[in-house]
Design a protein around this motif. Structure first.
Motif, PDB file in Angstrom:
ATOM      1  N   VAL A  17      11.700 -87.226 -45.560  1.00  0.00           N
ATOM      2  CA  VAL A  17      10.879 -86.009 -45.529  1.00  0.00           C
ATOM      3  C   VAL A  17      11.682 -84.850 -44.969  1.00  0.00           C
ATOM      4  N   ALA A  18      12.441 -85.106 -43.902  1.00  0.00           N
ATOM      5  CA  ALA A  18      13.257 -84.054 -43.299  1.00  0.00           C
ATOM      6  C   ALA A  18      14.300 -83.543 -44.291  1.00  0.00           C
ATOM      7  N   GLU A  19      14.943 -84.481 -45.009  1.00  0.00           N
ATOM      8  CA  GLU A  19      15.962 -84.074 -45.974  1.00  0.00           C
ATOM      9  C   GLU A  19      15.328 -83.301 -47.128  1.00  0.00           C
ATOM     10  N   ARG A  20      14.216 -83.765 -47.645  1.00  0.00           N
ATOM     11  CA  ARG A  20      13.556 -83.114 -48.780  1.00  0.00           C
ATOM     12  C   ARG A  20      13.093 -81.703 -48.428  1.00  0.00           C
ATOM     13  N   SER A  21      12.599 -81.508 -47.181  1.00  0.00           N
ATOM     14  CA  SER A  21      12.051 -80.204 -46.797  1.00  0.00           C
ATOM     15  C   SER A  21      13.065 -79.311 -46.099  1.00  0.00           C
TER      16      SER A  21
ATOM     17  N   VAL B  24      14.499 -79.582 -43.032  1.00  0.00           N
ATOM     18  CA  VAL B  24      14.279 -79.360 -41.598  1.00  0.00           C
ATOM     19  C   VAL B  24      14.821 -80.561 -40.833  1.00  0.00           C
ATOM     20  N   SER B  25      14.743 -80.474 -39.519  1.00  0.00           N
ATOM     21  CA  SER B  25      15.229 -81.565 -38.679  1.00  0.00           C
ATOM     22  C   SER B  25      14.168 -82.659 -38.534  1.00  0.00           C
ATOM     23  N   ILE B  26      14.610 -83.813 -38.067  1.00  0.00           N
ATOM     24  CA  ILE B  26      13.671 -84.899 -37.788  1.00  0.00           C
ATOM     25  C   ILE B  26      12.650 -84.461 -36.737  1.00  0.00           C
ATOM     26  N   ALA B  27      13.124 -83.726 -35.744  1.00  0.00           N
ATOM     27  CA  ALA B  27      12.224 -83.278 -34.671  1.00  0.00           C
ATOM     28  C   ALA B  27      11.120 -82.377 -35.211  1.00  0.00           C
ATOM     29  N   THR B  28      11.451 -81.548 -36.201  1.00  0.00           N
ATOM     30  CA  THR B  28      10.425 -80.667 -36.778  1.00  0.00           C
ATOM     31  C   THR B  28       9.373 -81.479 -37.519  1.00  0.00           C
ATOM     32  N   VAL B  29       9.798 -82.472 -38.268  1.00  0.00           N
ATOM     33  CA  VAL B  29       8.835 -83.339 -38.943  1.00  0.00           C
ATOM     34  C   VAL B  29       7.901 -83.990 -37.926  1.00  0.00           C
ATOM     35  N   SER B  30       8.492 -84.463 -36.836  1.00  0.00           N
ATOM     36  CA  SER B  30       7.687 -85.099 -35.792  1.00  0.00           C
ATOM     37  C   SER B  30       6.663 -84.120 -35.218  1.00  0.00           C
ATOM     38  N   ARG B  31       7.109 -82.863 -34.963  1.00  0.00           N
ATOM     39  CA  ARG B  31       6.188 -81.880 -34.391  1.00  0.00           C
ATOM     40  C   ARG B  31       5.070 -81.524 -35.355  1.00  0.00           C
ATOM     41  N   VAL B  32       5.352 -81.528 -36.645  1.00  0.00           N
ATOM     42  CA  VAL B  32       4.311 -81.229 -37.638  1.00  0.00           C
ATOM     43  C   VAL B  32       3.136 -82.188 -37.494  1.00  0.00           C
ATOM     44  N   TYR B  33       3.451 -83.449 -37.197  1.00  0.00           N
ATOM     45  CA  TYR B  33       2.388 -84.450 -37.109  1.00  0.00           C
ATOM     46  C   TYR B  33       1.830 -84.582 -35.698  1.00  0.00           C
ATOM     47  N   ARG B  34       2.661 -84.314 -34.698  1.00  0.00           N
ATOM     48  CA  ARG B  34       2.194 -84.471 -33.324  1.00  0.00           C
ATOM     49  C   ARG B  34       1.519 -83.211 -32.790  1.00  0.00           C
TER      50      ARG B  34
ATOM     51  N   THR C 202       6.757 -73.395 -42.646  1.00  0.00           N
ATOM     52  CA  THR C 202       7.553 -74.622 -42.466  1.00  0.00           C
ATOM     53  C   THR C 202       6.654 -75.849 -42.501  1.00  0.00           C
ATOM     54  N   ARG C 203       5.502 -75.744 -41.853  1.00  0.00           N
ATOM     55  CA  ARG C 203       4.571 -76.873 -41.813  1.00  0.00           C
ATOM     56  C   ARG C 203       4.129 -77.282 -43.219  1.00  0.00           C
ATOM     57  N   GLU C 204       3.799 -76.292 -44.035  1.00  0.00           N
ATOM     58  CA  GLU C 204       3.354 -76.595 -45.391  1.00  0.00           C
ATOM     59  C   GLU C 204       4.486 -77.214 -46.217  1.00  0.00           C
ATOM     60  N   ARG C 205       5.723 -76.772 -45.995  1.00  0.00           N
ATOM     61  CA  ARG C 205       6.867 -77.332 -46.732  1.00  0.00           C
ATOM     62  C   ARG C 205       7.067 -78.806 -46.378  1.00  0.00           C
TER      63      ARG C 205
ATOM     64  N   ALA D 247       4.168 -80.861 -47.870  1.00  0.00           N
ATOM     65  CA  ALA D 247       4.333 -81.010 -49.317  1.00  0.00           C
ATOM     66  C   ALA D 247       5.361 -82.092 -49.625  1.00  0.00           C
ATOM     67  N   ALA D 248       6.467 -82.093 -48.874  1.00  0.00           N
ATOM     68  CA  ALA D 248       7.483 -83.132 -49.078  1.00  0.00           C
ATOM     69  C   ALA D 248       6.916 -84.512 -48.762  1.00  0.00           C
ATOM     70  N   ALA D 249       6.118 -84.599 -47.709  1.00  0.00           N
ATOM     71  CA  ALA D 249       5.520 -85.876 -47.331  1.00  0.00           C
ATOM     72  C   ALA D 249       4.592 -86.380 -48.428  1.00  0.00           C
TER      73      ALA D 249
END
Length: 370
Positions: free
Chosen positions: A4-8, A10-20, A29-32, A35-37
């Protein structure tokens, strides 16, 4: 998560923050990331998250299962079992609402009796905190569970001193309702129908009934006029028939049932017998479940803040989990509200003041429970 991080981009930490903590990430950024997820079919792993944080993100609720699957025999039994769950349903609604607000999921279980490896123990092993309705879990099992996670007891008397406890003002509510029948309607021949002695809430209601009768100078026995094995509609209907057929000074002027389910069953039975409610006999219940508004005549009852009880349980568990509370156990008594309707001879809905300790934010008397 790496994909998901590679597709969008962003960093792994950003993906984590989107969900946490989604509000901490810019909307674009959140929507991107989301969408990748969706494209990748990614769903956060609760187990993996739990390994990292030593938490599950889940709260548990356990309540008694009054149904015996070995003795279910037909549709009537199923209907009665559904009615018996209405009280628990409202607590579940309150817990779900508060759990969502704090980012938790809710795991619920209707518990049959069992030992340490029972369903209750299995649920406790999968959650961060645990709420338990009275008479669900043996005290010794609760002692074990409470050593590793916070536990809140709901309803009934306080059985374990070091656990948080939330209950409703059962005795105060029943005393106020009984006083209304005696003083406002002039009724003197009253009967109280309760469940088994191991129902702490029903016993508290009976004590309130006794206190009101004694205060008015009416004779009152040390035991309810009738006890039933299960506080269901079917048992309420049977109890009404028993009370009508007793050879005594005549039928009672009022039947006060320890819960709404029994009272609703009694209303149906009395109608079949040609007994007018409230013309011949007044009928009251307790709990304020939605059914009390739907029966005819509408049922006079005492409304418990059942959903608020569920919400308060979650708030207490979250405070324990975040260390916001001291180690001292908390005991909370929620006020109840008598609601006078047609079944006692009042108008559509005459609501008296709350019975029990004042508490901010109580539900308005006619708030729909659905």
């Amino acid at each position: 998560m790496y994909d998901v991080a590679e597709r969008s981009g962003v960093s792994i930490a950003t993906v984590s923050r989107v969900y946490r903590n989604p509000d901490s990430v810019r909307a674009q950024t959140r929507e991107r990331v989301l969408a990748a997820a969706r494209e990748l079919g990614y769903v956060p792993s609760g187990n993996a998250r739990g390994l990292a944080s030593r938490s599950t993100g889940v709260l548990g609720l356990c309540f008694p299962d009054y149904a015996d699957p070995d003795t279910d025999t037909g549709a009537d039994d199923e209907t009665d079992d559904n009615a018996a769950m209405l009280y628990s349903d409202q607590i579940i609604r309150g817990m779900e609402r508060a759990a969502r607000r704090h980012g938790y999921a809710l795991l619920i279980a209707a518990s049959l009796k069992g030992g340490p490896e029972s369903l209750v123990a299995k649920v406790a092993g999968r959650v961060d905190g645990f709420a338990v309705l009275a008479r669900t879990v043996p005290t010794e099992d609760l002692e074990v569970i409470s050593r590793r996670l916070p536990v809140v007891m709901l309803a009934g008397p306080r059985e374990i001193d070091h656990l948080d406890h939330i209950e409703a003002a059962n005795s105060d509510g029943q005393r106020q309702l009984t006083h209304h029948l005696i003083e406002d309607h002039g009724l003197r021949r009253l009967t109280f129908i309760a469940g088994e002695r191991d129902s702490p809430d029903a016993e508290a209601r009976f004590r309130g009934y006794q206190e009101a009768c004694r205060s008015a100078g009416l004779p009152v026995a040390e035991e309810p006029d009738l006890r039933v094995p299960m506080m269901t509609q079917a048992e309420g209907a049977r109890a009404a028939g028993v009370l009508l057929d007793r050879d005594s000074a005549g039928p009672p002027q009022a039947m006060l049932f320890a819960n709404d389910q029994m009272a609703a069953g009694a209303l149906h039975a009395l109608e079949r017998r040609g007994v007018r409610v409230p013309g011949d006999v007044a009928v009251t219940g307790f709990d304020g479940i939605p059914l009390s508004r739907l029966v005819r005549p509408a049922l006079t009852t005492v409304r418990q803040p059942m959903r608020r009880m569920g919400e308060e349980a979650v708030e207490r568990l979250v405070r324990r989990l975040t260390g916001a509370d001291s180690d001292e156990p908390m005991s909370l008594m929620l006020p109840v509200t008598p609601v006078h309707r047609e079944s006692c001879g009042c108008g559509p809905a005459e609501v008296s003041g709350p019975a029990g300790p004042d508490s901010p934010g109580r539900e308005s008397p006619e708030t729909p429970a659905g």
